[in-house]
Write a protein that holds these residues in place. Structure first.
Motif, short mmCIF file in Angstrom:
data_model
loop_
_atom_site.label_atom_id
_atom_site.label_comp_id
_atom_site.label_asym_id
_atom_site.label_seq_id
_atom_site.Cartn_x
_atom_site.Cartn_y
_atom_site.Cartn_z
N ALA A 27 36.99 25.44 35.11
CA ALA A 27 38.43 24.52 34.67
C ALA A 27 39.50 25.62 33.87
O ALA A 27 39.12 25.53 32.50
N THR A 28 40.53 25.81 33.89
CA THR A 28 41.65 26.69 32.89
C THR A 28 42.65 26.36 33.64
O THR A 28 43.01 26.60 34.77
N ASN A 29 43.94 26.36 32.59
CA ASN A 29 44.95 26.77 33.05
C ASN A 29 45.53 27.70 32.89
O ASN A 29 46.89 28.50 33.49
N ASP A 30 44.93 28.95 32.97
CA ASP A 30 45.09 29.70 32.76
C ASP A 30 45.74 31.34 34.12
O ASP A 30 44.80 32.07 34.18
N LYS A 31 46.71 31.33 34.46
CA LYS A 31 46.98 31.72 35.80
C LYS A 31 46.77 33.02 35.70
O LYS A 31 45.46 33.81 37.00
N GLN A 32 46.82 34.01 34.81
CA GLN A 32 46.80 35.38 34.44
C GLN A 32 45.17 36.07 34.39
O GLN A 32 44.65 36.51 35.24
N LEU A 33 44.82 34.83 33.64
CA LEU A 33 43.10 35.37 33.95
C LEU A 33 42.41 35.28 35.05
O LEU A 33 41.26 35.97 36.17
N ILE A 34 42.47 33.46 36.31
CA ILE A 34 42.83 33.54 37.23
C ILE A 34 42.64 34.73 38.60
O ILE A 34 42.44 35.76 39.05
N MET A 35 43.55 35.01 37.75
CA MET A 35 44.52 35.96 39.39
C MET A 35 44.27 37.63 38.72
O MET A 35 43.52 38.36 39.97
N ARG A 36 43.54 38.08 37.25
CA ARG A 36 43.24 38.80 37.43
C ARG A 36 41.22 39.18 37.58
O ARG A 36 40.71 39.84 38.70
N GLU A 37 40.93 37.62 37.57
CA GLU A 37 39.30 37.64 38.37
C GLU A 37 39.58 38.38 40.25
O GLU A 37 38.74 38.68 40.74
N GLY A 38 40.54 37.42 40.59
CA GLY A 38 40.59 37.29 42.13
C GLY A 38 41.11 38.99 42.36
O GLY A 38 40.20 39.56 42.99
N GLN A 39 42.12 39.66 41.46
CA GLN A 39 42.54 40.84 41.70
C GLN A 39 41.09 42.17 41.76
O GLN A 39 41.01 42.42 42.31
N ARG A 40 39.79 41.51 41.07
CA ARG A 40 38.78 42.30 40.26
C ARG A 40 37.80 42.19 41.43
O ARG A 40 37.45 42.67 42.54
N LYS A 41 37.74 40.41 42.39
CA LYS A 41 36.94 41.01 43.40
C LYS A 41 37.26 41.49 44.67
O LYS A 41 36.55 41.46 45.46
N ILE A 42 38.84 41.25 45.11
CA ILE A 42 39.20 41.13 46.02
C ILE A 42 38.89 43.44 45.78
O ILE A 42 39.04 43.54 47.15
N MET A 43 39.27 43.77 45.04
CA MET A 43 38.88 45.31 44.38
C MET A 43 37.40 45.93 45.21
O MET A 43 37.50 46.37 45.42
N ILE A 44 36.38 44.84 44.41
CA ILE A 44 35.51 44.67 45.19
C ILE A 44 35.06 44.86 46.87
O ILE A 44 34.58 45.78 47.04
N GLN A 45 35.34 44.10 47.18
CA GLN A 45 35.20 43.57 48.77
C GLN A 45 35.53 44.97 49.18
O GLN A 45 35.39 45.51 50.25
N LYS A 46 36.55 45.07 49.16
CA LYS A 46 37.48 46.26 49.30
C LYS A 46 37.11 47.71 49.38
O LYS A 46 37.50 48.65 50.11
N TYR A 47 36.52 48.24 48.20
CA TYR A 47 36.99 49.48 48.75
C TYR A 47 38.44 50.08 47.45
O TYR A 47 37.86 50.92 47.86
N TRP A 48 39.00 49.16 46.63
CA TRP A 48 40.05 49.52 46.35
C TRP A 48 39.91 50.16 44.81
O TRP A 48 39.21 48.99 44.47
N THR A 49 41.25 50.59 44.64
CA THR A 49 41.29 50.71 43.53
C THR A 49 42.38 49.90 43.01
O THR A 49 43.22 50.04 43.88
N MET A 50 42.77 49.97 41.43
CA MET A 50 43.92 49.56 41.29
C MET A 50 45.43 50.37 41.66
O MET A 50 46.49 49.77 41.92
N ALA A 51 45.27 51.76 42.05
CA ALA A 51 46.12 52.30 42.78
C ALA A 51 46.58 52.01 43.93
O ALA A 51 47.37 51.99 44.52
N ASP A 52 45.48 51.37 44.64
CA ASP A 52 45.47 51.13 45.99
C ASP A 52 46.91 49.92 46.21
O ASP A 52 47.02 50.32 47.06
N LEU A 53 46.26 48.94 45.65
CA LEU A 53 46.46 48.02 45.49
C LEU A 53 48.30 47.82 45.51
O LEU A 53 49.65 47.85 45.96
#
Length: 78
Positions: A27-53
């Motif tokens: 449990a945390t209030n740090d939305k940036q941390l949650i967003m980074r973890e979500g981005q990382r998970k989506i990139m792994i699932q979709k085989y994307w890089t930050m450039a693809d995003l």
């Protein structure tokens, strides 16, 4: 205590549908941390890089706490 959060990445141009995933963290209030973890998970699932995003315009996003019971109640009321 661990909580689930739903992270949704949105395409700025509206050309592509939103992409979302569930992230389980302490449990945390740090939305940036949650967003980074979500981005990382989506990139792994979709085989994307930050450039693809960036290429597909997924430069903004939303975070919300995911409560399965609350969502089920709201859907039942509709």
């Amino acid at each position: 205590m661990k909580k689930q959060y739903q992270v949704t990445l949105l395409c700025k141009t509206g050309q592509y549908k939103p992409v979302s995933t569930l992230v389980t963290l302490e449990a945390t209030n740090d939305k940036q941390l949650i967003m980074r973890e979500g981005q990382r998970k989506i990139m792994i699932q979709k085989y994307w890089t930050m450039a693809d995003l960036k290429k597909y315009g997924y430069t903004s996003g939303k975070v919300r706490e995911y409560d399965r019971e609350k969502i089920a109640r709201e859907n039942a009321e509709r």
